[in-house]
Design a protein around this motif. Structure first.
Motif, PDB file in Angstrom:
ATOM      1  N   LEU A 135      36.771  33.909  35.094  1.00 10.39           N
ATOM      2  CA  LEU A 135      35.684  33.952  36.077  1.00 10.39           C
ATOM      3  C   LEU A 135      34.338  33.962  35.360  1.00 10.39           C
ATOM      4  O   LEU A 135      33.408  33.240  35.737  1.00 10.39           O
ATOM      5  CB  LEU A 135      35.838  35.197  36.958  1.00 10.39           C
ATOM      6  CG  LEU A 135      34.739  35.448  37.996  1.00 10.39           C
ATOM      7  CD1 LEU A 135      34.664  34.291  38.989  1.00 10.39           C
ATOM      8  CD2 LEU A 135      34.995  36.743  38.758  1.00 10.39           C
TER       9      LEU A 135
ATOM     10  N   LYS B  84      35.218  37.069  43.685  1.00 16.39           N
ATOM     11  CA  LYS B  84      34.613  36.066  42.799  1.00 16.39           C
ATOM     12  C   LYS B  84      33.146  35.829  43.080  1.00 16.39           C
ATOM     13  O   LYS B  84      32.408  35.432  42.192  1.00 16.39           O
ATOM     14  CB  LYS B  84      35.390  34.752  42.867  1.00 16.39           C
ATOM     15  CG  LYS B  84      35.279  33.990  44.185  1.00 16.39           C
ATOM     16  CD  LYS B  84      36.217  32.792  44.164  1.00 16.39           C
ATOM     17  CE  LYS B  84      36.482  32.274  45.548  1.00 16.39           C
ATOM     18  NZ  LYS B  84      35.630  31.223  46.007  1.00 16.39           N
ATOM     19  N   ASN B  85      32.694  36.080  44.312  1.00 17.09           N
ATOM     20  CA  ASN B  85      31.294  35.790  44.618  1.00 17.09           C
ATOM     21  C   ASN B  85      30.375  37.002  44.490  1.00 17.09           C
ATOM     22  O   ASN B  85      29.210  36.944  44.857  1.00 17.09           O
ATOM     23  CB  ASN B  85      31.176  35.187  46.024  1.00 17.09           C
ATOM     24  CG  ASN B  85      31.791  33.801  46.070  1.00 17.09           C
ATOM     25  OD1 ASN B  85      31.616  33.018  45.135  1.00 17.09           O
ATOM     26  ND2 ASN B  85      32.554  33.513  47.118  1.00 17.09           N
TER      27      ASN B  85
ATOM     28  N   LEU C  88      45.206  38.396  39.944  1.00 13.68           N
ATOM     29  CA  LEU C  88      44.385  37.198  40.154  1.00 13.68           C
ATOM     30  C   LEU C  88      43.788  37.188  41.562  1.00 13.68           C
ATOM     31  O   LEU C  88      42.618  36.849  41.756  1.00 13.68           O
ATOM     32  CB  LEU C  88      45.247  35.947  39.941  1.00 13.68           C
ATOM     33  CG  LEU C  88      44.646  34.578  40.280  1.00 13.68           C
ATOM     34  CD1 LEU C  88      43.537  34.204  39.299  1.00 13.68           C
ATOM     35  CD2 LEU C  88      45.706  33.483  40.272  1.00 13.68           C
TER      36      LEU C  88
ATOM     37  N   SER D  82      32.676  30.966  39.491  1.00 13.87           N
ATOM     38  CA  SER D  82      33.521  31.276  40.643  1.00 13.87           C
ATOM     39  C   SER D  82      34.178  30.042  41.256  1.00 13.87           C
ATOM     40  O   SER D  82      35.216  30.142  41.876  1.00 13.87           O
ATOM     41  CB  SER D  82      32.703  32.021  41.696  1.00 13.87           C
ATOM     42  OG  SER D  82      31.665  31.200  42.167  1.00 13.87           O
TER      43      SER D  82
ATOM     44  N   PHE E 162      37.361  28.754  38.331  1.00 11.54           N
ATOM     45  CA  PHE E 162      38.118  29.600  37.416  1.00 11.54           C
ATOM     46  C   PHE E 162      39.620  29.669  37.698  1.00 11.54           C
ATOM     47  O   PHE E 162      40.392  30.044  36.824  1.00 11.54           O
ATOM     48  CB  PHE E 162      37.523  31.015  37.369  1.00 11.54           C
ATOM     49  CG  PHE E 162      38.014  31.930  38.461  1.00 11.54           C
ATOM     50  CD1 PHE E 162      37.542  31.810  39.744  1.00 11.54           C
ATOM     51  CD2 PHE E 162      38.964  32.903  38.188  1.00 11.54           C
ATOM     52  CE1 PHE E 162      38.000  32.647  40.750  1.00 11.54           C
ATOM     53  CE2 PHE E 162      39.435  33.736  39.192  1.00 11.54           C
ATOM     54  CZ  PHE E 162      38.953  33.603  40.474  1.00 11.54           C
ATOM     55  N   ILE E 163      40.047  29.268  38.897  1.00  6.51           N
ATOM     56  CA  ILE E 163      41.454  29.472  39.267  1.00  6.51           C
ATOM     57  C   ILE E 163      42.430  28.724  38.356  1.00  6.51           C
ATOM     58  O   ILE E 163      43.387  29.317  37.858  1.00  6.51           O
ATOM     59  CB  ILE E 163      41.680  29.066  40.748  1.00  6.51           C
ATOM     60  CG1 ILE E 163      41.047  30.098  41.662  1.00  6.51           C
ATOM     61  CG2 ILE E 163      43.148  28.908  41.060  1.00  6.51           C
ATOM     62  CD1 ILE E 163      41.931  31.269  41.998  1.00  6.51           C
TER      63      ILE E 163
ATOM     64  N   VAL F   8      40.808  39.550  41.868  1.00  6.05           N
ATOM     65  CA  VAL F   8      39.632  38.942  41.233  1.00  6.05           C
ATOM     66  C   VAL F   8      39.105  37.804  42.116  1.00  6.05           C
ATOM     67  O   VAL F   8      37.892  37.640  42.299  1.00  6.05           O
ATOM     68  CB  VAL F   8      39.974  38.428  39.817  1.00  6.05           C
ATOM     69  CG1 VAL F   8      38.796  37.692  39.200  1.00  6.05           C
ATOM     70  CG2 VAL F   8      40.391  39.587  38.928  1.00  6.05           C
ATOM     71  N   TYR F   9      40.020  37.031  42.681  1.00  6.90           N
ATOM     72  CA  TYR F   9      39.649  35.898  43.544  1.00  6.90           C
ATOM     73  C   TYR F   9      38.822  36.374  44.743  1.00  6.90           C
ATOM     74  O   TYR F   9      37.837  35.753  45.120  1.00  6.90           O
ATOM     75  CB  TYR F   9      40.933  35.206  44.006  1.00  6.90           C
ATOM     76  CG  TYR F   9      40.731  34.011  44.908  1.00  6.90           C
ATOM     77  CD1 TYR F   9      40.239  32.812  44.394  1.00  6.90           C
ATOM     78  CD2 TYR F   9      41.054  34.073  46.260  1.00  6.90           C
ATOM     79  CE1 TYR F   9      40.074  31.711  45.207  1.00  6.90           C
ATOM     80  CE2 TYR F   9      40.890  32.973  47.079  1.00  6.90           C
ATOM     81  CZ  TYR F   9      40.398  31.796  46.552  1.00  6.90           C
ATOM     82  OH  TYR F   9      40.232  30.713  47.371  1.00  6.90           O
TER      83      TYR F   9
END
Lengths: 240, 110
Positions: A202, B61-62, B54, A207, A210-211, B57-58
Motif C-alpha cells: 500500500l 486503503k484510503n 489483506l 491505494s 496495491f492489491i 488493509v484494503y
C-alpha cells in the motif's frame, strides 16, 4: 430430519451471521444505486448489475466503464485485476464448496469478500446442514446488496439523512473476522505476513494499485515459508 | 452516454465474465474428483489468515495519515472493536460498537 426443518434450522443459524452485512450492504448498495442514478442510469441498471455481478468494487468501477468509450477487453482485464483476490478464496474453499450438490454453483457464484469470510470462519452447529447454512449466508447477502442497489437506483436523489461513517461497518467486520482467525490459530505467521506485505505494498504502490503486488508478495512469502510452516503444524486455521 | 444499448450490455457482460472467472477458476482447475496438489492444499490452509489481513488493509486503503483527520477516528474505532471483542467476544456487539464509535467521531468530533 424433514427437509423443511432442515432448511429452517439452517436459515435460523445463518441469519445472525449476516446482520452486519445487512447494515453494510444496505448502505453500500444504496450508495451504489444512487451513484448509478446520478450518473444518468435508470434503476434497472443497478438492479441487473447487482444481481449478476455481485462484487461491490467491480460494480462501482463498471459505472465509469459504462460512461466511457466502448472497450470490452479493458472491461474484462480491469475486472480480473480488481477481483483477483477471489482466486485465493476459491483455493481456500475447495473443500467446503464441494459436495453440496447444485448449491455449490451458487456458493461459488456468490463468493464475495463477505460471504467467503463468514462461510470460512463460522462455527456451524453440528445439527445444522452445512450446505444450506452457507447457501443462506450467500443468498441473504445477495438479497441485501440487490435491494440496496435497486432502492438506491429508484429513490436515489430523494434520500437525505446523515449516514456518514456507516461504511465503517465493513472495516469493523473484517477486523473481528481477522481476530477470530487469530484466536483460533496456533501460530500467527500467515496473518502477520498478510498484514505486513499488504501495508508495504500500500505504501509502495498506492491505494489504487496495491492489491495485485500484495497478492504476489503474500504468495511468494508463504511459498518460501512452506517448509517451516508445515513443520510447525500451523495448518489448523478455520476447521481444518 | 456514448455507448449504444448493446455496447452497454456487452460491457456489463464482460464484468460478469471477469468476476465469474476469478471465482470459478480454482474449482475448475482443481476439481473434486482429482487429487489437489500438496502445494495448493498448503496454500488453502495458510492463505485465509493472510487474506483477512489483506482485507483489513484494503478497507483502510484510503485513510491518509498525513492529511484530514490523520486516521485518528479509524485508529480509535478499531481499538474499540478490538477492546470490545477481547472483552465480550460477541461479533455483533464488537462490530456495532466500533461502527457507532466511528460515526460519532466523524460526524461530531472530526
Amino acid at each position: 430430519m424433514s427437509n423443511r426443518v432442515k432448511l429452517k434450522s439452517a436459515f435460523k443459524a445463518a441469519f445472525p451471521h449476516t446482520i452486519p452485512i445487512f447494515a453494510g450492504f444496505w448502505f453500500l448498495g444504496m450508495t451504489y444505486g444512487i451513484y448509478m442514478n446520478v450518473s444518468g442510469f435508470s434503476f434497472w441498471y443497478p438492479m441487473l448489475m447487482s444481481l449478476t455481478i455481485f462484487a461491490g468494487s467491480a460494480e462501482f468501477v463498471a459505472v465509469n466503464m459504462l460512461l466511457g468509450a466502448f472497450n470490452p477487453i479493458q472491461a474484462l482485464t480491469m475486472t480480473l485485476m480488481i477481483n483477483a483476490r477471489h482466486l485465493f478464496y476459491g483455493i481456500s474453499m475447495l473443500d467446503k464448496y464441494h459436495g453440496n450438490g447444485l448449491k455449490d454453483i451458487y456458493l461459488i457464484f456468490g463468493m464475495c469478500d463477505e460471504s467467503f469470510s463468514i462461510n470460512y470462519t463460522a462455527d456451524i452447529p453440528a445439527d445444522v446442514d452445512r450446505g444450506w447454512f452457507m447457501f443462506f449466508v450467500t443468498l441473504l447477502n445477495h438479497c441485501y446488496w440487490f435491494f440496496g442497489a435497486t432502492l438506491g437506483g429508484i429513490f436515489g436523489s430523494l434520500i437525505h439523512f446523515n449516514t456518514e461513517g456507516l461504511d465503517f461497518v465493513m472495516t469493523a467486520m473484517f477486523v473481528v473476522i481477522f481476530m477470530e482467525q487469530w484466536m483460533k490459530e496456533k501460530n500467527h505467521i500467515s496473518a502477520l505476513v498478510g498484514i505486513g506485505v499488504s501495508l508495504l505494498c500500500l505504501i509502495g504502490f498506492g491505494s489504487e494499485n496495491f492489491i495485485i503486488p500484495a497478492m504476489a508478495g503474500i504468495l511468494g512469502v508463504l511459498t518460501l515459508l512452506r517448509r517451516p510452516l508445515e513443520k510447525s503444524e500451523i495448518c489448523d486455521g478455520g476447521e481444518a | 452516454m456514448t455507448m449504444t444499448f448493446t455496447q452497454q450490455m456487452i460491457t456489463i457482460g464482460m464484468v460478469v465474465l471477469g468476476t465469474m472467472l476469478t471465482r470459478f477458476v480454482p474449482f475448475i482447475v482443481f476439481p473434486a474428483g482429482k487429487d489437489t496438489p500438496k502445494y495448493i492444499q498448503y496454500l488453502g490452509k495458510v492463505l485465509p489468515a493472510a487474506v483477512f489481513g489483506l482485507l483489513v488493509v484494503y478497507c483502510l486503503k484510503n485513510v491518509s495519515l498525513f492529511a484530514g483527520s490523520h486516521g485518528i477516528p479509524e485508529m480509535i474505532s478499531i481499538a474499540a472493536v478490538i477492546g470490545l471483542h477481547l472483552w465480550k467476544r460477541q461479533m455483533l456487539l464488537s462490530i456495532a460498537g466500533g461502527t457507532v464509535c466511528y460515526m460519532l467521531l466523524v460526524q461530531f468530533v472530526f
